[in-house]
Design an enzyme around this catalytic site. Structure first.
Site, short mmCIF file in Angstrom:
data_model
loop_
_atom_site.label_atom_id
_atom_site.label_comp_id
_atom_site.label_asym_id
_atom_site.label_seq_id
_atom_site.Cartn_x
_atom_site.Cartn_y
_atom_site.Cartn_z
N SER A 15 71.26 93.40 75.96
CA SER A 15 70.33 94.32 75.29
C SER A 15 69.72 95.25 76.31
O SER A 15 69.03 94.83 77.24
CB SER A 15 69.21 93.54 74.59
OG SER A 15 68.16 94.44 74.26
N HIS A 40 74.16 96.14 73.31
CA HIS A 40 73.21 96.04 72.20
C HIS A 40 72.07 97.03 72.43
O HIS A 40 71.41 97.02 73.48
CB HIS A 40 72.67 94.61 72.15
CG HIS A 40 71.79 94.30 70.99
ND1 HIS A 40 72.28 94.01 69.73
CD2 HIS A 40 70.44 94.22 70.89
CE1 HIS A 40 71.27 93.76 68.91
NE2 HIS A 40 70.14 93.88 69.59
N ASP A 42 68.57 98.48 70.94
CA ASP A 42 67.46 98.16 70.03
C ASP A 42 66.66 99.41 69.70
O ASP A 42 66.03 99.99 70.57
CB ASP A 42 66.55 97.12 70.69
CG ASP A 42 67.20 95.76 70.77
OD1 ASP A 42 67.54 95.22 69.71
OD2 ASP A 42 67.39 95.25 71.90
N MET A 44 63.54 100.94 67.82
CA MET A 44 62.23 100.51 67.30
C MET A 44 61.36 101.73 67.02
O MET A 44 61.31 102.65 67.83
CB MET A 44 61.53 99.62 68.32
CG MET A 44 62.35 98.40 68.73
SD MET A 44 61.48 97.46 69.98
CE MET A 44 62.60 96.06 70.16
N HIS A 73 71.08 98.08 66.76
CA HIS A 73 70.20 97.22 65.95
C HIS A 73 68.99 98.05 65.53
O HIS A 73 68.11 98.34 66.35
CB HIS A 73 69.79 96.00 66.80
CG HIS A 73 68.77 95.12 66.18
ND1 HIS A 73 68.11 94.12 66.89
CD2 HIS A 73 68.29 95.05 64.92
CE1 HIS A 73 67.28 93.50 66.09
NE2 HIS A 73 67.35 94.04 64.90
N MET A 75 65.56 98.65 63.99
CA MET A 75 64.28 98.05 63.58
C MET A 75 63.38 99.20 63.16
O MET A 75 62.35 99.47 63.79
CB MET A 75 63.69 97.24 64.74
CG MET A 75 64.45 95.94 64.99
SD MET A 75 64.12 95.23 66.61
CE MET A 75 65.34 96.13 67.57
N MET A 144 67.84 86.72 63.93
CA MET A 144 66.79 86.91 64.93
C MET A 144 66.21 85.55 65.29
O MET A 144 65.71 84.83 64.42
CB MET A 144 65.68 87.81 64.38
CG MET A 144 66.04 89.27 64.17
SD MET A 144 66.70 90.12 65.63
CE MET A 144 65.37 89.92 66.82
N ASP A 182 70.00 86.90 68.40
CA ASP A 182 69.25 87.86 69.21
C ASP A 182 67.82 87.37 69.42
O ASP A 182 67.09 87.19 68.45
CB ASP A 182 69.25 89.21 68.47
CG ASP A 182 68.56 90.33 69.24
OD1 ASP A 182 68.20 90.13 70.41
OD2 ASP A 182 68.40 91.41 68.63
#
Ligand code: DX5
Ligand code: ZN
Length: 224
Positions: A15, A40, A42, A44, A73, A75, A144, A182
């Protein structure tokens, strides 16, 4: 659990959240050279989760720095208005949370329609039933094992049962659906994830927080 006796290749997805943000291109090249299977990323928004990371512009800027699949991913809520932007930025897989919008099935259809692989992410409190009726549109299910928003948190062991339940559901479909974990994945917690049936492990701190990325990836993979 029966899944523990089936050996499948384990892929490691470092990540980028734990990388040095001042040297991201270099970090991506280094982790690919160190044996990462996927990267990966992330995303956000400071709304769906209490942190802000980066958006499609950065994904696009990093894409030329590696050949491994970019595993995005999301979020963010809503996610639908941004799916095309992440697809165009070079995402290979796009995963989102059922809580991000009212029509998960439609969101997955949209991702598939953009020519990308689609995934559903289950928060620690989200039951497996949240994905059950859309598994036919999933290339990946992500469990998660921390509450999303931050790297460096402790692994929530109660999620191991969820991983095993999902492995059984995936096996029953007869389809090749990746089962990813994750949050708090380390050389200590990875073997339990694999035994429960996971085949893609996300690791932020356990890779980018270590001095030797290749050794760190081998350690999470369980061959170091
Ligand atoms: C958390 C993110 C994770 C995070 C994992 O919201 O989804 O991908 O970067 O970090 P570690 O491996 O440090 O728990
Ligand atoms: Zn993540």
């Amino acid at each position: 659990m029966a899944a523990a006796h089936i050996s499948r290749p384990v892929r490691i997805a470092p990540s980028l959240l734990a990388a040095d943000f001042a040297r991201l291109g270099e970090e991506v090249r280094a982790v690919e050279a160190a044996g990462a299977d996927w990267l990966h990323l992330d995303i956000m928004d400071g709304h769906f989760v209490p942190n802000i990371s980066f958006g499609p512009g950065l994904v696009k800027a990093l894409r030329p720095h590696a050949r491994i699949p970019f595993d995005v991913h999301l979020m963010i809520a809503p996610a639908d208005p941004y799916l095309a932007a992440f697809a165009e930025a070079g995402a290979d897989l796009i995963s989102l949370h059922p809580e991000a919008g009212p029509h998960l099935h439609r969101s997955l259809q949209t991702i598939r329609g953009l020519g990308k692989k689609a995934g559903v992410v289950l928060n620690p409190a989200t039951p497996v039933s949240a994905v059950e009726n859309v598994l036919d549109l999933c290339d990946l299910v992500l469990v998660m094992s921390v509450n999303p928003g931050f790297g460096g948190q402790s692994f929530i062991r109660s999620q191991l049962g969820k991983i095993a339940a999902l492995r059984a559901m995936i096996t029953a479909t007869g389809r090749d659906i990746a089962l990813q974990v994750d949050g708090g994945v380390t050389p200590e917690t990875a073997p339990d994830c694999i035994a429960a049936g996971a085949d893609v492990l996300v690791a932020g701190t356990a890779v980018f927080g270590r001095p030797d990325y290749a050794a760190a990836i081998r350690a999470v993979r369980g061959v170091g």
